[in-house]
Structure formats: C-alpha cells, structure tokens
Design a protein around this motif. Structure first.
Motif, short mmCIF file in Angstrom:
data_model
loop_
_atom_site.label_atom_id
_atom_site.label_comp_id
_atom_site.label_asym_id
_atom_site.label_seq_id
_atom_site.Cartn_x
_atom_site.Cartn_y
_atom_site.Cartn_z
N LEU A 103 0.83 -1.21 0.00
CA LEU A 103 0.00 0.00 0.00
C LEU A 103 0.86 1.26 0.00
CD1 LEU A 103 -2.80 -0.95 2.56
CD2 LEU A 103 -3.04 -0.73 0.08
N TYR A 104 1.93 1.24 0.78
CA TYR A 104 2.83 2.39 0.87
C TYR A 104 3.48 2.68 -0.49
CZ TYR A 104 6.68 5.38 2.48
OH TYR A 104 7.56 6.41 2.66
N SER A 105 3.79 1.63 -1.26
CA SER A 105 4.43 1.82 -2.57
C SER A 105 3.53 2.63 -3.50
CB SER A 105 4.74 0.46 -3.22
OG SER A 105 3.53 -0.19 -3.62
N HIS A 106 2.21 2.59 -3.25
CA HIS A 106 1.27 3.35 -4.07
C HIS A 106 0.98 4.72 -3.46
CE1 HIS A 106 -2.07 4.47 -6.56
NE2 HIS A 106 -2.92 4.42 -5.55
N GLN A 111 0.70 7.09 7.24
CA GLN A 111 -0.41 6.49 7.96
C GLN A 111 -0.49 4.99 7.69
OE1 GLN A 111 -0.49 9.24 6.09
NE2 GLN A 111 -2.23 10.57 6.56
N VAL A 112 0.06 4.58 6.54
CA VAL A 112 0.07 3.17 6.15
C VAL A 112 1.27 2.45 6.74
CG1 VAL A 112 0.18 1.58 4.17
CG2 VAL A 112 -1.17 3.68 4.02
N ARG A 140 8.93 -6.23 -3.73
CA ARG A 140 10.17 -5.62 -4.21
C ARG A 140 9.94 -4.95 -5.57
NH1 ARG A 140 15.76 -8.66 -3.70
NH2 ARG A 140 16.08 -7.13 -2.06
N ALA A 141 9.16 -5.62 -6.43
CA ALA A 141 8.84 -5.03 -7.74
C ALA A 141 8.03 -3.75 -7.58
CB ALA A 141 8.07 -6.05 -8.59
N LEU A 142 7.05 -3.78 -6.67
CA LEU A 142 6.21 -2.61 -6.44
C LEU A 142 7.01 -1.41 -5.94
CD1 LEU A 142 3.13 -4.31 -4.72
CD2 LEU A 142 3.25 -3.44 -7.06
N CYS A 143 8.09 -1.67 -5.22
CA CYS A 143 8.90 -0.60 -4.65
C CYS A 143 10.01 -0.15 -5.58
CB CYS A 143 9.52 -1.07 -3.33
SG CYS A 143 8.31 -1.39 -2.02
N SER A 144 10.13 -0.79 -6.75
CA SER A 144 11.21 -0.45 -7.67
C SER A 144 10.86 0.79 -8.50
CB SER A 144 11.48 -1.64 -8.61
OG SER A 144 10.38 -1.82 -9.49
N GLN A 145 11.83 1.25 -9.29
CA GLN A 145 11.61 2.42 -10.15
C GLN A 145 10.66 2.10 -11.30
OE1 GLN A 145 12.83 5.61 -9.72
NE2 GLN A 145 13.46 4.84 -7.71
N SER A 179 -1.11 -0.76 -9.52
CA SER A 179 0.03 -1.44 -10.13
C SER A 179 -0.33 -2.80 -10.68
CB SER A 179 1.16 -1.58 -9.11
OG SER A 179 1.67 -0.31 -8.77
N PHE A 180 -1.25 -3.50 -10.01
CA PHE A 180 -1.62 -4.85 -10.44
C PHE A 180 -2.48 -4.81 -11.71
CE2 PHE A 180 -0.62 -5.80 -5.96
CZ PHE A 180 0.30 -6.83 -6.17
#
Length: 469
Positions: A103-106, A111-112, A140-145, A179-180
């Motif tokens: 959730l944070y990656s988005h 708060q998350v 890890r993919a979600l947090c990548s560039q 992202s999904f």
C-alpha cells in the motif's frame, strides 16, 4: 380559557443496593491494563523475546512507528531494521508488513507504514530465507523504479498472466492497487527486450495478449510488431499464426500502424517461404533428378527468395512418388496431387493477396501461372482436394516460362501485375543481345509446348466433366 392540570403522584423508586455485584467484584484480583507501546516491543526485540510480543502489540507498534520515529530520529532506521529481521522468521509479521508496504508503494503515506520501515525493506528482502517467496518478490517489484516492468518479469518467470498472478497472491497482498491492473501494459515492452525467447515465453505472451481488452491488445501487438527482432517470427511460427488469425484477416488489421502491418506481412511471408525452401531442399536431397532439373529447382528457390515477404499462404501439392520419398519432412498445408498422366512434378500455390501464383517445379512446360484471387479460384486452389496438373492448367490464367534468363522477365511480369519483390532487392542486369536471341529461340519452343499441354488439359477435363473456370 385557562386550564390547570395537576401532576399525578408517583411512588418513590425502591432503594436497591447491588450487594451481590459489589461482593463479586470485591473478590476479583487486582488487574492492570497494559497499553501497547513501541518501546515495549523494541525492548522485547533487544532482549531476544520477540516471540513473546503479542499480535496486538505488533499492530500498535507498526501503526505508531512513524510518530515514534519523529521523537527518536537517531534510532528510527536501526529499530526498523530490527523489526524486519524478526519478520524473517515470523510469517504473521511478514504478512502485516508486506501488505502495508505494498500500500505504501502506491500512496507513500506514513499512515500506512513508517518511512523508516519502507526504507529498511531490503534487509528483509535480501535474506536467503525469504527472497524466493512470491509476495516478497512482488513487493520488491512494487517498490522499484519500474514496477510494471518488474511485475511483467515475475509473471514471465511464473508463466502466468495478469489474472492468474492476481489470483495467486490475492490473500497475501492488496491486489486492488493500480500497479496490479496496469502492469499488463508492460508485458509487450518487457517481452521485446528478451534475447531469444523460448517457446514457453512466447506461449506466456499469447496468454497475456488473449486476456487483454481490444484497446490494450492492439497497442501491445503494434509495439510487438514494430520493435521485436525478425528472428522471433522465424523461430516461432505459432506466434505468427496467432497474429495472422487475429490481425491479418480480421477487423483489427487497420487498427495497427502501417509499419506493424508491413512487419506482419514479412513474418507471414518468411514462414511460408521457409516451407517452400525446405520443400526444394528435400526434393534435391531425396529425389533422383537430372542435373538440369536440379538447376531449375535451385533457380526457383533463389528467385522466390526475393518475394519471401509477400507470401500470404502456401499450399504444396505432391505427386505420390514425391510424397513417398519425402515422407514427413515437410509440414504445413501439403496435399496429394492427383495423377492425370502428366509428367511428375511438385506444385506450389502462393497466395500474394490479390493474386495466386501457381509454380510447376518439373516436367514439360514447367511454367508459372497467375490467377486473380476471387471466391472461385480461392475455393479451387486452396479448398479443392482433388487437384491435378491438368485440372490447374484448365483454369487458364496468365502464364510465364522458365526458359533461358527467365528471371529478368518474370520479375517485370510480376511487377506489371502488382507483385513487387522485397525491399532492397538488387535490380536485374540487362541481358546482352546474344543472350536475348538465345532466349527468343528457347521461348518459341516453350510456347509450342505449352499450347500442346493446354490442349491435352482441356481434353482431359472435358472427358472427366470437371472443367474448372
């Protein structure tokens, strides 16, 4: 008028004292309420008692960590790293942290999840004990560039399309984040970067294309055709078949760009020319031919290579003797050529879009015939199962020889009928006067031969009541 009402008198409520409840509570042991705190959890971790931290305490710690960090900036990173280290061996804590980090990656909102926890993720993700887990790889993919590209890579490695990937991890991660749903747009850009994709990867690509919306698929196919290597089309004919079935003859043909359409024509032509080339090679290696017949086949193979990008379809007709000799060496649309008394020859029928070209390999005449592509000729040349040399000649059509230096004149003949060679095909050299005289001599003999063969064909078709016009 004034009315006066008197209030009714009510009985006084009885004076009840809850003696039994008082007696019960007086006998209870003293209890203290433990309020969760981040310090309590961190102290337990430092003392090696992280396994004694309750789930409630963990939830409070994760929720309050961002605020705690503001008051303890010098310890924020170190303590977050310690929490991730505990999560390596605590699957419940893993789930809580990974869910929130996704959730944070988005949202990028504390708060998350505390920023320090997000920044310390690699300490957990690099551990050999968990780095192979699919939820870890996805977060890890979600947090990548480039989350879209990295999710596409994971889908490729797992051999799953978007729907299948989401179904696998929906219990572990919040699959509703954009992202999904957006990573499907990165499937084709990821695929075209693969060097020499194997058959499983191409099958995976087709699975992804099949689940896309029309708009997504058209965009993906255009990207594929205009950017992928030509070797992909040569090495994976089932990909070309899918593209031909879905785009070459369908309503989507004009929805992709002209460069994409041109590339698809090249791929389809390359596959079909490859079948033609293999047929010639197998005939040369398996059938005993006179030297002039072998030279004739080699010249055909070289000539039609200049038109390889134009072949829409190919049908191969073999006499029984060739079929026995060749066996299963040739794949594709291969049928038996009926014996009608003609010299043995293999026949190839090329679909060039607006025109059909019929090529006779051997025997007397050994000509090329040109027919318009209409419903009748299409049914006969690509649908009729009982074709023979004489039946094809009964169709008439325009014809061209294969006598001396025929290539120069056949190129002009085809161009005059709208069939041009591949781009960058070198022009033919102009023949000398001596060669032209030799050609004219041989051409006159061929014309007489063709007239005789066509007369025989008409007599045969009349006798069999099977004239094909």
């Amino acid at each position: 008028m004034n009315f006066q009402f008197s209030l009714p008198s009510l009985p006084e409520p009885p004076k009840c004292i809850p003696n039994q409840l008082i007696q019960l509570t007086s006998n209870l042991p003293e209890a203290t309420i433990s309020i969760p705190s981040v310090d309590k959890v961190l102290a337990a971790i430092e003392q090696g008692k992280a396994d004694q931290v309750s789930q409630l305490d963990w939830i409070y710690c994760i929720h309050a960590k961002a605020q705690w960090d503001k008051q303890n900036t010098d310890r924020s990173q170190k303590t977050s790293a310690a929490i991730w280290k505990v999560a390596i061996s605590n699957s419940w804590l893993q789930h809580q942290l990974l869910w929130r980090l996704a959730l944070y990656s988005h949202h990028q909102q504390e708060q998350v999840l505390a920023k320090s926890l997000a920044e310390s993720f690699d300490i957990f993700a690099n551990s050999n004990l968990v780095n192979h887990l699919l939820p870890v790889q996805i977060v890890r993919a979600l947090c990548s560039q480039k989350p879209g590209r990295e999710l596409a890579k994971i889908a490729d490695e797992q051999r799953v399309n978007q729907t299948e990937l989401v179904n696998i991890i929906r219990q572990d991660l919040p699959v509703w984040i954009p992202s999904f749903s957006q990573f499907i747009e990165h499937i084709t850009p990821y695929f075209v970067k693969i060097i020499s994709p194997n058959q499983q990867q191409v099958s995976w690509l087709l699975s992804c294309l099949n689940e896309m919306s029309d708009g997504q698929q058209i965009k993906a196919v255009d990207h594929l055709l205009t950017r992928v290597s030509n070797d992909i089309g040569k090495n994976h004919s089932f990909l070309v078949d899918w593209l031909r079935n879905n785009y070459r003859n369908g309503e989507h043909w004009y929805k992709v760009s002209e460069p994409a359409r041109e590339r698809l024509r090249e791929w389809i032509g390359g596959i079909n020319y490859g079948d033609f080339q293999r047929l010639v090679d197998v005939i040369l290696s398996r059938i005993a031919l006179e030297s002039f017949e072998s030279n004739r086949l080699r010249s055909r193979r070289a000539f039609w290579a200049n038109y390889s990008n134009r072949f829409e379809r190919l049908r191969i007709l073999l006499p029984s003797t060739s079929q026995i000799a060749i066996g299963s060496q040739i794949q594709g649309d291969v049928d038996l050529l009926e014996d009608d008394g003609s010299d043995p020859t293999e026949v190839c029928i090329f679909d060039f879009g607006d025109l059909f070209v019929v090529e006779f390999f051997r025997g007397k005449g050994s000509e090329t015939r040109l027919f318009p592509n209409n419903s009748q000729t299409q049914q006969i040349l690509f649908g009729e199962s009982r074709l023979s040399v004489k039946r094809i000649r009964c169709l008439g059509g325009d014809k061209h020889d294969h006598v001396y230096i025929w290539q120069n004149f056949c190129t002009i003949w085809l161009s005059d009928n709208g069939i041009s060679p591949n781009r960058n095909t070198p022009p033919s050299r102009n023949p000398t006067a001596t060669r032209l005289r030799e050609r004219e001599y041989q051409l006159e003999r061929w014309k007489g031969e063709i007239k005789s063969l066509e007369r025989e064909a008409r007599l045969y078709c009349d006798a069999n009541k099977d004239i094909l016009y």
